[in-house]
Design a protein around this motif. Structure first.
Motif, PDB file in Angstrom:
ATOM      1  N   LEU A   1      47.096 -29.724 -16.736  1.00 24.05           N
ATOM      2  CA  LEU A   1      47.860 -28.507 -16.481  1.00 24.05           C
ATOM      3  C   LEU A   1      48.826 -28.235 -17.636  1.00 24.05           C
ATOM      4  CD1 LEU A   1      48.832 -26.308 -14.344  1.00 24.05           C
ATOM      5  CD2 LEU A   1      50.651 -27.929 -13.823  1.00 24.05           C
ATOM      6  N   LEU A   2      49.555 -29.270 -18.041  1.00 24.03           N
ATOM      7  CA  LEU A   2      50.515 -29.122 -19.136  1.00 24.03           C
ATOM      8  C   LEU A   2      49.802 -28.750 -20.437  1.00 24.03           C
ATOM      9  CD1 LEU A   2      52.892 -32.138 -18.536  1.00 24.03           C
ATOM     10  CD2 LEU A   2      53.602 -29.758 -18.708  1.00 24.03           C
ATOM     11  N   ALA A   3      48.706 -29.451 -20.710  1.00 22.34           N
ATOM     12  CA  ALA A   3      48.021 -29.247 -21.985  1.00 22.34           C
ATOM     13  C   ALA A   3      47.358 -27.878 -22.038  1.00 22.34           C
ATOM     14  CB  ALA A   3      46.991 -30.345 -22.204  1.00 22.34           C
ATOM     15  N   VAL A   4      46.604 -27.540 -20.994  1.00 23.31           N
ATOM     16  CA  VAL A   4      45.881 -26.262 -21.000  1.00 23.31           C
ATOM     17  C   VAL A   4      46.866 -25.097 -20.908  1.00 23.31           C
ATOM     18  CG1 VAL A   4      44.240 -24.813 -19.760  1.00 23.31           C
ATOM     19  CG2 VAL A   4      43.777 -27.245 -20.044  1.00 23.31           C
ATOM     20  N   GLY A   5      47.793 -25.189 -19.934  1.00 23.16           N
ATOM     21  CA  GLY A   5      48.793 -24.121 -19.782  1.00 23.16           C
ATOM     22  C   GLY A   5      49.633 -23.970 -21.035  1.00 23.16           C
ATOM     23  N   GLY A   6      50.097 -25.096 -21.556  1.00 15.94           N
ATOM     24  CA  GLY A   6      50.931 -25.063 -22.750  1.00 15.94           C
ATOM     25  C   GLY A   6      50.187 -24.495 -23.944  1.00 15.94           C
ATOM     26  N   THR A   7      48.915 -24.848 -24.064  1.00 20.01           N
ATOM     27  CA  THR A   7      48.132 -24.336 -25.196  1.00 20.01           C
ATOM     28  C   THR A   7      47.918 -22.829 -25.053  1.00 20.01           C
ATOM     29  OG1 THR A   7      46.994 -26.449 -25.308  1.00 20.01           O
ATOM     30  CG2 THR A   7      46.034 -24.645 -26.545  1.00 20.01           C
ATOM     31  N   ILE A   8      47.624 -22.388 -23.825  1.00 14.30           N
ATOM     32  CA  ILE A   8      47.394 -20.951 -23.624  1.00 14.30           C
ATOM     33  C   ILE A   8      48.665 -20.163 -23.937  1.00 14.30           C
ATOM     34  CG2 ILE A   8      46.958 -19.164 -21.894  1.00 14.30           C
ATOM     35  CD1 ILE A   8      44.984 -21.134 -20.572  1.00 14.30           C
ATOM     36  N   ILE A   9      49.784 -20.593 -23.343  1.00 15.31           N
ATOM     37  CA  ILE A   9      51.044 -19.884 -23.606  1.00 15.31           C
ATOM     38  C   ILE A   9      51.398 -20.005 -25.086  1.00 15.31           C
ATOM     39  CG2 ILE A   9      53.483 -19.682 -22.999  1.00 15.31           C
ATOM     40  CD1 ILE A   9      52.753 -19.882 -20.281  1.00 15.31           C
ATOM     41  N   GLY A  10      51.169 -21.196 -25.640  1.00 15.05           N
ATOM     42  CA  GLY A  10      51.427 -21.393 -27.066  1.00 15.05           C
ATOM     43  C   GLY A  10      50.610 -20.438 -27.918  1.00 15.05           C
ATOM     44  N   CYS A  11      49.350 -20.224 -27.536  1.00 14.90           N
ATOM     45  CA  CYS A  11      48.494 -19.287 -28.279  1.00 14.90           C
ATOM     46  C   CYS A  11      49.062 -17.871 -28.191  1.00 14.90           C
ATOM     47  CB  CYS A  11      47.078 -19.284 -27.712  1.00 14.90           C
ATOM     48  SG  CYS A  11      46.131 -20.701 -28.226  1.00 14.90           S
ATOM     49  N   VAL A  12      49.522 -17.502 -26.999  1.00 15.36           N
ATOM     50  CA  VAL A  12      50.090 -16.165 -26.837  1.00 15.36           C
ATOM     51  C   VAL A  12      51.325 -16.009 -27.723  1.00 15.36           C
ATOM     52  CG1 VAL A  12      51.155 -14.570 -25.213  1.00 15.36           C
ATOM     53  CG2 VAL A  12      49.173 -15.902 -24.509  1.00 15.36           C
ATOM     54  N   ILE A  13      52.192 -17.031 -27.686  1.00 13.25           N
ATOM     55  CA  ILE A  13      53.376 -16.993 -28.546  1.00 13.25           C
ATOM     56  C   ILE A  13      52.937 -16.904 -30.007  1.00 13.25           C
ATOM     57  CG2 ILE A  13      55.384 -18.295 -29.354  1.00 13.25           C
ATOM     58  CD1 ILE A  13      55.558 -19.584 -26.586  1.00 13.25           C
ATOM     59  N   GLY A  14      51.980 -17.761 -30.377  1.00 13.45           N
ATOM     60  CA  GLY A  14      51.492 -17.784 -31.759  1.00 13.45           C
ATOM     61  C   GLY A  14      50.932 -16.449 -32.192  1.00 13.45           C
ATOM     62  N   LEU A  15      50.188 -15.793 -31.270  1.00  8.86           N
ATOM     63  CA  LEU A  15      49.620 -14.482 -31.590  1.00  8.86           C
ATOM     64  C   LEU A  15      50.720 -13.474 -31.888  1.00  8.86           C
ATOM     65  CD1 LEU A  15      46.666 -13.822 -29.128  1.00  8.86           C
ATOM     66  CD2 LEU A  15      46.609 -13.969 -31.601  1.00  8.86           C
ATOM     67  N   PHE A  16      51.715 -13.437 -30.995  1.00  4.58           N
ATOM     68  CA  PHE A  16      52.800 -12.477 -31.190  1.00  4.58           C
ATOM     69  C   PHE A  16      53.535 -12.742 -32.499  1.00  4.58           C
ATOM     70  CE2 PHE A  16      52.409 -11.241 -26.732  1.00  4.58           C
ATOM     71  CZ  PHE A  16      52.577  -9.884 -26.885  1.00  4.58           C
ATOM     72  N   VAL A  17      53.868 -14.008 -32.712  1.00  3.46           N
ATOM     73  CA  VAL A  17      54.608 -14.347 -33.931  1.00  3.46           C
ATOM     74  C   VAL A  17      53.760 -14.013 -35.156  1.00  3.46           C
ATOM     75  CG1 VAL A  17      55.678 -16.214 -35.233  1.00  3.46           C
ATOM     76  CG2 VAL A  17      55.954 -16.103 -32.767  1.00  3.46           C
ATOM     77  N   GLY A  18      52.482 -14.379 -35.093  1.00  6.04           N
ATOM     78  CA  GLY A  18      51.586 -14.108 -36.222  1.00  6.04           C
ATOM     79  C   GLY A  18      51.485 -12.623 -36.517  1.00  6.04           C
TER      80      GLY A  18
END
Lengths: 264, 256
Positions: free
Chosen positions: A33-50
């Protein structure tokens, strides 16, 4: 339950699985849960920042607009540097205990862990996304501009779908790293796989046997995830062939170009 | 004033005034001025590095001119950059390297501008896209992805994509330079057809024979300056400027 304690290694493994099987499954689920959820949210954050980092600054824009963009860029760059530059285990301590002490927020360890993993992954993903965006040749961006698309449309329709495909291996890397590295969250008592293993090992002092099981579970998770991502990549590539459409679509057989024989 | 004269005067689409472009300290375009009228097929010729492509890219504002004016619809596009996306839908562009969107099928390539920029509904957009794909002979290939097509096919799709948004003028930046001779033919055939239909075009090209045949006007550019701007007959048969003469003799002997 057997009254006599096991004597062999595999005997212990079997015994511990019987005793703590549910615990292992629970821990593995929290880790996932932590890894998948964190990666998904992290990707969203990364997309916005990128995306925000690659907004072109036009020298003819007003001073305020340019200043605003530069300000955003500076903040985002600071975020990326800060979270890439400090260990996740320390970030976990700072976020969990800091939020309690400074802001008086009593969040659960799981939530704190989730935030740390997401924000940490976001910092890495921001750079990955930026790399993915600049890897798409500038011609397509110009072509999109030339038909009147704005920056957001160019990104969402043309650049990002391709950039995402190109950075899929890196997203996979991040997910696998996160499955393993969420183990550091045991310092704030997140009940993930490592934390529960430690308590299980402590009960009978069978560290080797318990962590042998833990090791196997981690490997099964990362291996499954890595295969799953490969499958997704293949699906994203689409089929190799395509079908021709009958030519009388618009019933105009003598357009400027009737396809030559043999031309596919 | 005689009103009749105004009645037959073709509509002016673009007015380019004193366009200057610097890359760093290098002056690429020096004081470029010319007008584009409805129905013009203008071929821009000149040696490599003379600034032809930069000129075209400036007209579509892919390069921001250092100074000068581009007047479209009584507005100076260089100043009013917030309306840039609208302006670009009026000025289509075809690139040397095709620049198709690799993540979309042929049909989607031609629809995306209509759906996203002009906000048409998908059914109507599809109809328009199919119409123009058929015009360039690519209607059969709507399901193909760009990497599955040959260079000539890609360029024909790129032309259809640019036409789909129905621009007032089509800019073509060396549309056949990246193609081998056989494919050059198929793309030129499409362009010839478009010229016949009265589409206003601005074509940067090295195909001198094509320019001679199709153009209503030829602009010869050298070192960022328009040396001559006249009909093909004048440019090719009685060029006024010695530089034009020298360029043409170089090119034609090169071709022979």
């Amino acid at each position: 339950m057997t009254s006599a304690m096991p004597v062999t290694f595999f005997g212990w493994v079997y015994f511990l699985l019987q005793q703590y099987g549910v615990l292992f499954v629970k821990g593995a689920l929290v880790t996932l849960l932590l890894a998948v959820g964190g990666t998904i949210i992290g990707c969203v954050i990364g997309l916005f920042v990128g995306i925000l980092q690659t907004i072109p600054i036009n020298p003819k824009d007003g001073l305020v607009k340019r200043g605003f963009y530069r300000c955003i860029r500076a903040i985002l760059a600071a975020y990326v540097e800060l979270f890439r530059g400090t260990p996740m285990i320390v970030q976990a301590m700072v976020v969990y205990y800091g939020s309690m002490q400074v802001y008086n927020i009593d969040m659960s360890p799981l939530l704190a862990g989730f935030i740390v993993v997401s924000v940490n992954t976001g910092a890495y993903m921001a750079e990955t996304v930026r790399g993915g965006i600049i890897s798409i040749d500038v011609g397509q961006k110009e072509a999109a501009k030339a038909i009147g698309m704005n920056h957001f449309q160019i990104m969402s329709c043309v650049i990002l779908p391709q950039a995402l495909r190109n950075i899929m291996p890196q997203i996979g890397n991040n997910l696998i790293i996160n499955i393993k590295d969420t183990s550091v969250l045991n310092v704030i008592s997140v009940t993930e796989l490592y934390f529960l293993s430690k308590s299980a090992a402590g009960a009978y002092y069978r560290y080797f046997e318990v962590f042998f099981i833990t090791c196997a579970i981690y490997f099964i998770m990362t291996f499954a995830v890595s295969r799953f991502l490969l499958w997704i990549e293949k699906r994203m590539d689409g089929p190799d062939n395509y079908s021709l459409v009958a030519h009388d679509l618009l019933a105009d057989p003598c357009g400027p170009f009737t396809p030559k024989k043999g031309e596919k | 004033m005689d009103n009749k004269v105004f009645a037959i005067e073709p509509q002016q689409i673009l007015k380019i005034k004193n366009l200057v472009k610097y890359f760093g300290k290098r002056e690429i375009l020096k004081d470029i001025s010319f007008d584009v009228f409805q129905g013009d097929v203008i071929c821009i010729i000149g040696a490599s590095g003379s600034g032809k492509s930069t000129m075209l890219r400036c007209i579509n504002m892919l390069e921001i001119p250092t100074s000068g004016e581009i007047i479209h619809d009584e507005r100076n596009v260089v100043e009013e950059q917030d309306k840039l996306t609208l302006y670009r839908t009026k000025v289509g562009m075809v690139f040397q390297q095709f620049n198709l969107f690799n993540n979309m099928s042929v049909l989607e390539n031609c629809m995306v501008g209509l759906v996203k920029v002009l906000q048409q509904d998908k059914a109507k957009a599809k109809q328009t896209a199919l119409h123009f794909l058929d015009k360039v002979g690519m209607a059969q290939y709507i399901n193909a992805k760009p990497h599955q097509l040959s260079g000539g096919q890609k360029q024909r799709v790129a032309i259809a994509r640019a036409l789909a948004i129905q621009p007032q003028v089509l800019l073509m930046d060396e549309p056949t330079s990246a193609l081998d001779t056989q494919m050059v033919g198929e793309v030129l055939a499409v362009m010839r057809e478009l010229a016949k239909e009265g589409l206003t075009m601005l074509i940067v090209t090295h195909e001198i024979a094509f320019a001679r045949e199709v153009a209503s006007r030829i602009i010869y550019v050298e070192d960022g300056v328009i040396v001559e701007d006249d009909t093909p007959d004048v440019i090719f048969n009685h060029p006024k400027d010695a530089r034009t003469k020298a360029f043409l003799s170089r090119v034609t002997t090169g071709l022979a």
